[in-house]
Write an enzyme that holds these catalytic residues in place. Structure first.
Site, PDB file in Angstrom:
ATOM      1  CB  SER A 175      -0.951  -0.055   1.196  1.00  0.00           C
ATOM      2  OG  SER A 175      -2.099   0.687   0.976  1.00  0.00           O
ATOM      3  CG  ASP A 375      -6.333  -3.331  -3.755  1.00  0.00           C
ATOM      4  OD1 ASP A 375      -7.249  -2.832  -3.068  1.00  0.00           O
ATOM      5  OD2 ASP A 375      -5.219  -2.791  -3.890  1.00  0.00           O
ATOM      6  CG  HIS A 437      -4.998  -3.388  -0.155  1.00  0.00           C
ATOM      7  ND1 HIS A 437      -4.552  -2.509  -1.113  1.00  0.00           N
ATOM      8  CD2 HIS A 437      -4.465  -2.957   1.024  1.00  0.00           C
ATOM      9  CE1 HIS A 437      -3.797  -1.582  -0.546  1.00  0.00           C
ATOM     10  NE2 HIS A 437      -3.712  -1.837   0.749  1.00  0.00           N
TER      11      HIS A 437
END
Length: 622
Positions: A175, A375, A437
């Site tokens: 991320s 994601d 994710h």
């Protein structure tokens, strides 16, 4: 008398310094027992705080897990979660660490842990994140200062754990760590080239999952991904609204080369809002931005995910867990997954996106970019677009020669389709099928196979059954997903001997420092007593009417503590009182603030509801 007046101050300074120095050894960070953890396999752990900015009470929390087996060389993997401001305990207890949270009181072994052949170092970065803490007026704002501070942390950490300083070093995360990791890598390489550096750190690779690296391509991918996954229909009223917002976003992107654009964040927010629907229970629900196969209550839209989070927060707030991890009393608020205040402060308005540094980094360090296909927030289409537009090491994208691209090699693990690999000129891209994710949350064993391949793990010296992992049907190197042979832990006795020698050298060095402090303190105290006795026998110095030393020195010390309270973080609110409790002086009592905050209580940075939040000042936590 000027010299004499400094003796109490000197003694106090030495007394204060001695515990600090004494704490700077690995033994003080050893986790003797982790509450709720299974007894087998035994995993050696260290955890606690490293002070990086004393003037701002800046302390970075780390949690280190030793490898289970040594396969041909020692390796250390640093893991960072994103946000910014989201704790790496996510990675430790929900993704790649040796344990997963079973319930608020118990852990269970993670059979896909990355610590099989690598030491794992989880770091709550930047200060203020997770168990890390700092004065609230000293949160970080820019990526270069974050990287500088992280290198400071590593310098101090390796000084305490010198046995790991020569390891092959890898930095991984997901991320928003896609911004942190390249900046940190750049600063490490620069540090290694400075004259006088005794031990260059052996940075061998970077791994970034569903990484937020290039805002331009990633923001552009929101709509493209939504169309591709049929979340919205082209030409629909919703699509037209989003296209209008995207045009506003694109105008902003053309003006400045920074990381964060509010106009572009609105594209995702409007997408989630406009696609929300009322379910059969009459509740409004929306797409889970971290896994589009799932739905969440509006406006959370994924903030309540993954499901382990409901157990993770109460576990990390348990008093016995806080004690086991050596959390300092200055960290007075309970653990939260994401600190909104840290995220709001870390806008990085003067920092360029980390994508700008990738071409130079790829000249020196191999990089893996991996993505979970389901994601939305940091989706694979943005990553692929960035790679296709980037030039590095004499070529553009994965083009090997004009019109000839590096092949996408089908990847299977234990007979199941896992994704594909594509690589060229030091860069590897991996797409994980049916993954979110947080790829390791879904496929811990597959993610470890990826890591072992990247690190060129050779298990021939360890024994055990290698995983059936194939690229285009070819077996490839022998890596393992478990079932290690009995000789695994003793495969390299010589390496273990070297580690033990380095560890004991660190302990001896700490002991020598403390001994010197004690000798100096004893000498100063003896000299002070001798001078006082001479005074009582009628000896008088030039400054005969000077007030007693203890009276002058103590008042100044108390004022110093009081001054440090000004503008302090609520997290460090108890620090002054706990320090003063140890000052056994006979002076008038100073009225102090009596508010107390419990480590097990709610954080002042989080909303007071039952569910944790990743909210960062209006932005979704990455």
């Amino acid at each position: 008398m000027a010299i004499l007046s400094t003796v109490p101050a000197l003694l106090f300074a030495l007394a204060s310094w001695a515990p600090t120095v004494a704490a700077q050894s690995a033994a003080d960070y050893f986790v003797h027992e982790l509450p709720g953890a299974p007894k087998e396999p035994f995993i050696k752990m260290h955890a606690g705080h490293v002070e990086v900015t004393p003037e701002h009470n800046g302390n970075i929390f780390f949690w280190h897990f030793q490898n289970q087996h040594i396969a041909n060389k020692q390796r250390t993997v640093i893991w960072l979660n994103g946000g910014p401001g989201c704790s790496s305990e996510d990675g430790a207890l929900m993704e790649i660490g040796p344990y997963r949270v079973k319930d608020p009181d118990h852990l269970e072994y993670n059979n896909g842990s990355w610590n099989e052949f690598a030491n794992l170092l989880f770091v709550d970065n930047p200060v203020g994140t997770g168990f890390s803490f700092v004065d609230t007026n000293s949160y970080l704002h820019e990526l270069p200062e974050m990287a500088d501070q992280f290198v400071q942390f590593l310098e101090k950490w390796f000084a305490m754990f010198p046995e790991y300083e020569h390891d092959d070093l890898y930095i991984s995360g997901e991320s928003y760590a896609g911004q942190h990791i390249p900046y940190i890598a750049k600063h490490i390489l620069e540090r290694n080239k400075k004259p006088g550096v005794k031990t260059p750190w052996q940075l061998k690779g970077l791994l970034m999952g569903n990484a937020w690296i290039s805002p331009k391509e990633q923001y552009d991918a929101y709509l493209k991904y939504a169309y591709e996954k049929k979340l919205i229909e082209k030409g629909s009223p919703i699509a037209l609204q989003l296209e209008q917002q995207w045009r506003i976003c694109r105008t902003s992107l053309a003006v400045t080369n920074t990381v964060d654009f509010t106009e572009c964040e609105s594209v995702l927010q409007k997408l989630l809002e406009q696609t929300a629907k009322v379910n059969a229970k009459g509740e409004r629900e929306c797409i889970n931005m971290y896994d589009i196969r799932l739905r969440d209550t509006f406006p959370s839209c994924g903030m309540n995910w993954p499901p382990d989070l409901v157990n993770l927060t109460p576990y990390l707030r348990k008093a016995e867990v806080v004690s086991a991890l050596h959390i300092k009393p200055q960290k007075t608020t309970g653990w939260t997954e994401c600190n909104g205040a840290v995220g709001s402060a870390f806008r990085a308005p003067n920092s360029v996106p980390s994508r700008d540094y990738l071409p130079d980094l790829l000249k020196e360090v191999p990089i893996v970019l991996f993505s979970g296909a389901e994601d939305l927030i940091c989706n694979y289409m943005g990553t692929e677009a960035m790679i296709g537009d980037m030039e590095w090491n004499g070529g553009k994208g994965f083009e090997l020669t004009p019109g000839n691209w590096a092949p996408r090699r089908d990847w299977t693990v234990e007979g199941q389709p896992a994704g594909f690999w594509q690589e060229a000129r030091n860069l590897t891209y991996i797409l994980f099928y049916n993954s979110s994710h947080m790829v390791p949350f879904d496929y811990a064993r597959r993610s470890r196979d990826m890591l072992d391949r990247f690190m060129n793990v050779d298990i021939s010296s360890v024994g055990g059954t290698p995983t059936d992992s194939r690229l285009d049907g070819e077996q490839g190197p022998a890596t393992s997903v478990g079932d290690i042979g009995k000789n695994g832990t003793s495969a390299d006795a010589e390496t273990q001997k070297k580690l033990d020698e380095a560890k004991w050298k660190a302990y001896y060095r700490s002991g020598e420092i403390v001994l010197v402090i004690v000798i100096i303190a004893a000498g100063a105290w003896g000299w002070y007593v001798w001078r006082e006795r001479r005074k009582r026998r009628g000896y008088s110095g030039i400054m005969g009417n000077t007030p007693p030393i203890a009276q002058r020195g103590t008042t100044r010390g108390l004022e110093g503590f009081r001054d440090r309270r000004t503008g302090r973080d609520v997290e460090t609110g108890d620090f002054d009182e706990s320090e003063l409790d140890d000052l056994h002086v006979t002076t008038p009592t100073v009225e102090m603030d009596k508010d107390r905050y419990s480590v097990g209580g709610d954080s002042d940075d989080e909303p007071h509801d039952e569910k944790p939040s990743r909210s960062n000042g209006g932005r979704s936590g990455r």
